[in-house]
Design a protein around this motif. Structure first.
Motif, short mmCIF file in Angstrom:
data_model
loop_
_atom_site.label_atom_id
_atom_site.label_comp_id
_atom_site.label_asym_id
_atom_site.label_seq_id
_atom_site.Cartn_x
_atom_site.Cartn_y
_atom_site.Cartn_z
N SER A 16 0.87 -1.17 0.00
CA SER A 16 0.00 0.00 0.00
C SER A 16 0.91 1.22 0.00
CB SER A 16 -0.87 -0.03 1.26
OG SER A 16 -1.17 1.27 1.71
N THR A 17 0.61 2.19 -0.83
CA THR A 17 1.47 3.39 -0.88
C THR A 17 1.39 4.17 0.43
OG1 THR A 17 -0.32 4.56 -2.04
CG2 THR A 17 1.44 3.64 -3.41
N GLN A 40 -0.98 -2.34 -6.17
CA GLN A 40 -0.92 -2.53 -4.72
C GLN A 40 -1.45 -3.93 -4.41
OE1 GLN A 40 -1.61 1.58 -2.45
NE2 GLN A 40 -3.43 0.99 -3.58
N ARG A 44 -5.58 -0.16 0.63
CA ARG A 44 -6.49 -0.02 1.77
C ARG A 44 -7.52 1.08 1.57
NH1 ARG A 44 -4.94 1.51 6.14
NH2 ARG A 44 -2.83 2.26 5.79
N ARG A 46 -10.98 2.87 4.01
CA ARG A 46 -11.19 3.26 5.40
C ARG A 46 -11.72 2.07 6.20
NH1 ARG A 46 -15.37 7.23 5.80
NH2 ARG A 46 -16.28 5.92 4.19
N ARG A 49 -11.30 -1.55 5.26
CA ARG A 49 -11.75 -2.05 3.95
C ARG A 49 -10.57 -2.08 2.98
NH1 ARG A 49 -16.89 1.07 5.29
NH2 ARG A 49 -15.88 2.94 4.50
N HIS A 52 -9.28 -2.18 -4.38
CA HIS A 52 -8.88 -3.01 -5.51
C HIS A 52 -7.88 -2.23 -6.37
CE1 HIS A 52 -9.21 -5.59 -8.98
NE2 HIS A 52 -9.63 -4.59 -9.71
N LYS A 109 -18.47 4.63 -8.04
CA LYS A 109 -17.24 5.12 -7.41
C LYS A 109 -16.06 5.03 -8.38
CE LYS A 109 -14.68 4.81 -3.10
NZ LYS A 109 -14.89 4.86 -1.66
N ASN A 134 -9.54 5.04 -10.51
CA ASN A 134 -9.67 3.99 -11.53
C ASN A 134 -9.57 4.63 -12.91
OD1 ASN A 134 -10.21 2.15 -9.44
ND2 ASN A 134 -12.40 2.62 -9.51
#
Ligand code: BT5
Length: 249
Positions: A16-17, A40, A44, A46, A49, A52, A109, A134
């Motif tokens: 994860s960055t 990644q 992650r 919040r 959760r 993707h 989203k 995305n």
């Protein structure tokens, strides 16, 4: 204030960055440092959760800020990241902000932000701003295919990640300068202008209860004001989850 984007590291793969920035805090990573990953493995969201983060299709970026401001101003960082991100995408597609951290396109989203604050009393807080967008996904895993979208899916165009990064870093810089100057009203106005959630009926799930009301605005700390049908106003913290609701009404 340091310029956001210096130093900038692009990694082929990382868990994860945000985590990568966190790991480098002890080594005195400077304000403005940016990490971007092509993929990644443990992106992650919040509240535990996940995000993707398939290889090559998205923008996964984190930066480190060290704002010398009281902790109560820090929830505004999420709004700042949202405004900078939405503004960077606006010329490609008409995105909308949804409180607290979503960027939607055609109701789905498209992007999300994850701001994490490491606050030690007596020292300047370290705020890690993570942004996931995305870009060129042509499909999503089953669990999110009904709620997620990409710029490619919505516009049919292939998006150039480098151009978007440059734009995003410029916006983050200018928004951060205003944030440090405490131009909070400006930030709230820009956020509100890029959102279409006000005046809509929402349900909020908090502490095991469901609250129904109309989103009427943001308060000066960037918290959402929800008015119930009885006229009572509730001020919601950014940690709470809001879902748009017409289907549950
Ligand atoms: C977010 O969380 O929206 C924050 C996303 C932040 C991601 C960036 S990428 C760079 C940096 N490094 C990290 O590790 N994270 C940040 P939240 O509001 O909790 O939304 C998470 C939910 O969105 C998930 O539970 C899914 O339902 C959905 N989701 C997961 N991946 C998605 C995707 N790629 N696109 C759209 N929705 C997704």
């Amino acid at each position: 204030m340091a310029k956001i984007g210096h130093p900038l590291r692009i990694l082929p793969q990382i868990d994860s960055t945000n985590e990568e920035i966190k790991r480098n805090l002890a080594a005195n990573l400077p304000e403005g440092a940016v990490v971007i990953a092509d993929q990644q493995t443990n992106g992650r969201g919040r509240l535990g959760r996940s995000w993707h983060s398939e290889f090559g299709s998205g923008l996964y970026l984190s930066t480190l800020l060290k704002p010398d401001l009281p902790p109560e101003n820090l929830s505004l960082v999420t709004l700042m990241a949202g405004v900078a991100t939405a503004t960077a995408i606006q010329h490609l597609a008409p995105v909308k902000l949804k409180w607290p951290n979503d960027i939607l396109l055609n109701g789905k989203k498209l992007a999300g932000t994850l701001c994490e604050c490491i606050y030690k009393p007596g020292s300047i807080p370290a705020v890690i701003v993570g942004i996931g967008i995305n870009l060129n996904h042509t499909s999503f895993p089953k669990e999110i295919q009904g709620i997620a979208t990409s710029l490619k899916l919505e516009t049919g165009k292939t998006i150039n990640r480098s151009e978007l990064v440059l734009n995003l870093l410029q916006n983050l810089n200018s928004e951060y300068i205003e944030f440090l100057q405490r131009k909070n009203k400006n930030l709230i106005r820009k956020w509100t202008e890029q959102s279409n959630m006000f005046g809509k009926t929402m349900t909020v799930h908090q502490k095991g209860k469901t609250l129904l009301g109309t989103a009427v605005g943001l308060n000066p700390q960037g918290k959402l004001i929800l008015q119930t049908p009885e006229g009572k106003k509730h001020v919601l913290d950014s940690g709470e989850l809001i879902e748009a609701t017409s289907k549950n009404l």
